[in-house]
Motif scaffolding. Sequence first.
Motif, PDB file in Angstrom:
ATOM      1  N   GLN A  39      -2.696  -6.273  -3.953  1.00 34.71           N
ATOM      2  CA  GLN A  39      -1.343  -6.238  -4.525  1.00 34.71           C
ATOM      3  C   GLN A  39      -0.515  -7.426  -4.065  1.00 34.71           C
ATOM      4  O   GLN A  39       0.156  -8.080  -4.857  1.00 34.71           O
ATOM      5  CB  GLN A  39      -0.607  -4.995  -4.025  1.00 34.71           C
ATOM      6  N   ARG A  40      -0.575  -7.659  -2.742  1.00 32.84           N
ATOM      7  CA  ARG A  40       0.348  -8.623  -2.165  1.00 32.84           C
ATOM      8  C   ARG A  40      -0.103 -10.070  -2.317  1.00 32.84           C
ATOM      9  O   ARG A  40       0.717 -10.952  -2.520  1.00 32.84           O
ATOM     10  CB  ARG A  40       0.551  -8.323  -0.675  1.00 32.84           C
ATOM     11  N   ASN A  72      10.665  -2.211   2.777  1.00 28.33           N
ATOM     12  CA  ASN A  72       9.336  -1.671   3.071  1.00 28.33           C
ATOM     13  C   ASN A  72       9.451  -0.307   3.761  1.00 28.33           C
ATOM     14  O   ASN A  72      10.540   0.119   4.166  1.00 28.33           O
ATOM     15  CB  ASN A  72       8.489  -2.668   3.869  1.00 28.33           C
ATOM     16  N   ASP A 113       3.699  -0.972   3.170  1.00 30.53           N
ATOM     17  CA  ASP A 113       3.474  -2.282   3.782  1.00 30.53           C
ATOM     18  C   ASP A 113       2.577  -2.077   4.998  1.00 30.53           C
ATOM     19  O   ASP A 113       3.007  -1.538   6.003  1.00 30.53           O
ATOM     20  CB  ASP A 113       4.833  -2.866   4.200  1.00 30.53           C
ATOM     21  N   TYR A 162       4.812 -10.232  -9.395  1.00 31.09           N
ATOM     22  CA  TYR A 162       5.305  -9.123  -8.579  1.00 31.09           C
ATOM     23  C   TYR A 162       5.307  -7.827  -9.382  1.00 31.09           C
ATOM     24  O   TYR A 162       4.820  -6.787  -8.926  1.00 31.09           O
ATOM     25  CB  TYR A 162       6.723  -9.412  -8.075  1.00 31.09           C
ATOM     26  N   SER A 187      10.828   4.990  -5.965  1.00 32.03           N
ATOM     27  CA  SER A 187      11.573   3.967  -6.717  1.00 32.03           C
ATOM     28  C   SER A 187      12.655   4.617  -7.559  1.00 32.03           C
ATOM     29  O   SER A 187      12.655   5.835  -7.779  1.00 32.03           O
ATOM     30  CB  SER A 187      10.615   3.169  -7.606  1.00 32.03           C
ATOM     31  N   ILE A 199      14.648  -4.201  -2.489  1.00 24.85           N
ATOM     32  CA  ILE A 199      13.445  -3.413  -2.174  1.00 24.85           C
ATOM     33  C   ILE A 199      13.268  -3.472  -0.659  1.00 24.85           C
ATOM     34  O   ILE A 199      13.456  -4.540  -0.058  1.00 24.85           O
ATOM     35  CB  ILE A 199      12.198  -4.036  -2.855  1.00 24.85           C
ATOM     36  N   TRP A 222       2.909  -4.899  -7.590  1.00 21.27           N
ATOM     37  CA  TRP A 222       3.467  -4.056  -6.528  1.00 21.27           C
ATOM     38  C   TRP A 222       3.570  -2.602  -6.967  1.00 21.27           C
ATOM     39  O   TRP A 222       3.945  -2.305  -8.098  1.00 21.27           O
ATOM     40  CB  TRP A 222       4.876  -4.551  -6.150  1.00 21.27           C
ATOM     41  N   SER A 223       3.203  -1.703  -6.060  1.00 25.52           N
ATOM     42  CA  SER A 223       3.437  -0.289  -6.348  1.00 25.52           C
ATOM     43  C   SER A 223       4.375   0.242  -5.265  1.00 25.52           C
ATOM     44  O   SER A 223       4.428  -0.290  -4.158  1.00 25.52           O
ATOM     45  CB  SER A 223       2.120   0.486  -6.354  1.00 25.52           C
ATOM     46  N   PHE A 224       5.087   1.271  -5.627  1.00 25.52           N
ATOM     47  CA  PHE A 224       6.136   1.773  -4.730  1.00 25.52           C
ATOM     48  C   PHE A 224       5.855   3.202  -4.296  1.00 25.52           C
ATOM     49  O   PHE A 224       5.322   4.015  -5.058  1.00 25.52           O
ATOM     50  CB  PHE A 224       7.503   1.712  -5.428  1.00 25.52           C
ATOM     51  N   ALA A 267       8.443   0.071  -0.717  1.00 28.17           N
ATOM     52  CA  ALA A 267       7.049  -0.355  -0.912  1.00 28.17           C
ATOM     53  C   ALA A 267       6.240  -0.082   0.351  1.00 28.17           C
ATOM     54  O   ALA A 267       6.740  -0.251   1.469  1.00 28.17           O
ATOM     55  CB  ALA A 267       7.013  -1.848  -1.233  1.00 28.17           C
TER      56      ALA A 267
END
Lengths: 220, 799
Positions: B480-481, B562, B593, B536, B545, B560, B540-542, B591
């Motif tokens: 993802q990152r 972490n 992390d 992004y 949200s 956003i 990215w998954s949250f 998110a």
Amino acid sequence: MRMLLDITDLTKSYEGPEGRIEVLRGIDLSLGAGQTLALTGESGSGKSTLLHLVGGLDQADGGRIVIDGTDITDLDDAGRAALRRDTVSIVFQQFNLIPSLDVAANIAFQARLAGRHEPDRNHALAAALGLTDQLGKYPEDLSGGQQQRVAIARTLAAQPRLVLADEPTGNLDEATAAKVLDQMLALVAETGAALMMATHSPGLAARLDARVNLSLGQLA
Amino acid sequence: MSRATLGALWSFWRRNPLQLFTLVAGLALATALWSGVQALNAEARASYDAAASVLGEGRFDQIVPRAGDTIAQGSYLALRRAGWQVGPVIEGPLDAGDTQLRIVGIDPLTAPAGLGPVTQADDTVLQDFVAEGVLFAHPGVAEALEAALAQRVVADPGLPPDTAITDIGIAQRVLDRPGELSRLIVAEQQPMARPPLDEIASDLVLQPSQQTADIAQLTDSFHLNLTAFGLLSFAVGIFIVHGAIGLAFEQRRGIIRTLRTLGLPLRQLIALMVLELLILSLVAGGIGVLLGYLLAATLLPDVAATLEGLYGARISGSLSLNPAWWLSGLAIALLGTALAATGALWRIARMPVLASGKARAWAVASGRLRGLQGAAVAALLLASGLLTVLGDGLIAGFAGLACLLIGAALALPVILDALLTLAQRRARGVRSEWFWADTRQQLPGLRLALMALLLAMAANVGVSTMVSSFRLTFIGFLDQRLTAELYVGVESEDEAPRLQEFAEPRTDAILPLLSVDTRLADQPTQLFGARVGPSYADNWSFIASDGPVWERVDGGEAVIINEQLARRADLWPGDSLPITPDVTLPIAGVAGDYGNPKGQAVIGEALFRDLYPAERATRFGLRTDDPSALRDALVDEFGIDPGQITDQAALKRFSLDVFERTFTVTGALNILTLAVAGFAMLMSLLTLAGMRVPQLAPAWALGVTRAELGRLELLRAVILAGLTLLVALPLGLALAWMLLAVINVEAFGWRLPMYLFPLDYARLGAFALLAAMLAALWPARRLARTPAAHLLKVFANAN
């Protein structure tokens, strides 16, 4: 004759599953120095209990036990341990040897505890009991008769004033039992100790100086 | 008298060397695992302390640049002239041959007291520092530094690893940074009437001491994890010691009775037994400390790599022998012995002199004892539940875990007894009925070894589930990152626009990596400015949200954060977060992390540039379909140093490498714990084998062959291990859940999803059964070869 052992109105009871059991009910008994006494009676008559009380292994409910001028009924654990170490010694039916020590160490053990260790005497006792060839062996390598002879040697090596014997030949066959008893009596006589021996056998009892019979916790 | 008695007591061990070995080995292993872990922790902490005491890290307030890593010497002089009591520091990396080290330069005349070389701290130091141009270096790097520089180098073990300290002028020359400083250390005593920092140097910012590199605090959770594993291993070892001492004391009941009938006072007997245990535990503890040292020395490089990879904490790669450490190793051995022996000594102290001299059916639990055990199990499991639900903090998490494990271990014999009773009832045929009844009879003798096996297997299931779940999540997180195919750095901010211009036609997207270190919601936080785009939005998954997250962030309307920051500050979507005194944004998303323990926040690039106009990106993520062509173009046409380009695959490889090394240590401890449990099983079976002869002789006399008896012994061990495995599996999964959902959140600030790995569990089960079978093989073989005469002896000595 000066009495080595004086027992007066001795009582002892235990809590059993069906209530209190009176094992000894007012025992009066005396034993002079150098005397031998047979204690007979049926199983459960209180012979072993009486020996345990005299040996300081258990405590009486009532009465007095005086050994060599000392009333042992009031002694604490350390005092009774000192009595067993210095004055009284017990020969058990199950021998009670220390399995991890060899025969020589077993014979010497109680004498070392009592501070009376005499190696020559131990060797003489071993020779008298026919154990010279067994000194390096461990109890598990010996027959029942040999183990009992080691137990007797251990007792006499400590030079006690009073020897207590609880069915010492109960685990032995008739011939071996007779031989072991002969040796024990001879050696007790030689040391001048008194002997009180519990036995079922009228024949063995007859060979001692005196005999008392216990029945239902009382002297008959 | 004491000598004769000690001789009699010792003669038992001489005649039973296997039991002596079990006791000493069990205690030595337990001590080794515990003290090994403690050595690792102590070494790391010593390194942090050295950094704090010598370099002032974490101890003093510091003044640092708002952006970049350089302070002009002029700013320092201006501050001094204005009355600020500050000491300049320059630091930077230096290659001395193959050795990389950190050069730290200080001004001894202005540095707060206590900073500088430690062990050389006498009157000659100042003179050496100022006049002689001496560098004081950690012994690990002193030789390499001496070979690389003309200056004299003095080895100083009090310095942090891979570090050399010298006068600031020398450091500036060696680092080739004349007139530059890295930070200013602020003395504790300052004049009252000094002008504010902003008035003198607005490009500098004051960092309170707790905000600086508080490595010890950051790494506490890692060390607590290690300690917990050390404690678990120690507990498994103590089960062995408890079993060995309990059995030895039971077997010596006859000797003890005889000693007492021969006139040995009870108090003296107990004192001599305590003395005997004291000697044994000191010997075993000494061996354990030695083994622990070897274990720690083996694992230290991995621990050092983990701490540097995760936290940037440098610790020494070599182990030093600290007296406090080996004394504490001996103390834990004594404590373990005391724990294991207290019950047995208490029973002996209370044993009437006329009690049976025969060993009771070893440790057979009476009805009353079983009731007490049941109550303890219920209380422990309840406490575990309450601590998990209501507890707060890492200590409460571990306490809950300990209650769960001890409660389950105590419940094991009860569960196994119930299962074996059921099997006995359902048995068809006299042999199988006898087999199950006989297995039940063995349970008390084997229960401690089986408890140790349960703990080891549960720890294995729990930790492997945690690590594998972490690995899956972490790989997904990296995917993802690390969206950009190439990451490029430029040497100065001036070069950045030229790079963007060059890359523009050759890439799909350019992602500037903009960030500042700041404090948000009173937490140290790294604030990023993101150039929002598909890179992004698609990746990215949250965890939580609120609305179209990236659209709101791009518009400068939301932030956003972490998971670490969310949990520490209890901030969730919908809550507001002040970014600067003038700007407060609602939180749009939280998110996951898994890359660091620090708080992070992301705002849109435009807003970031408004808030921090001085910040310029010097690193960029470049999106492209053809990374190798872009790399070639950057090197050949733009002229960038290839070392400034990192490709995504290399970054992932590095991150995964850090990850794998992180768990090398726990993996090694895990395997060792399982090995210790296998050893406990072997020793219990071997010890019990001697006691088995009287139990098996009647079966032999009635027609079961010795070979068959041996086979049944083997089968019995496998069945008991198998049943223990059935209990260990759910316990291990509960352990994994607590590690992921409770301990991890408390330690690192993030919660990981839990995945199941049935194949791993099946493999562990097969290993455990194989280990049990191997442990039972020797005792079973011995039994199968027992001479008939030994079996006959049982009947000869039946009285």
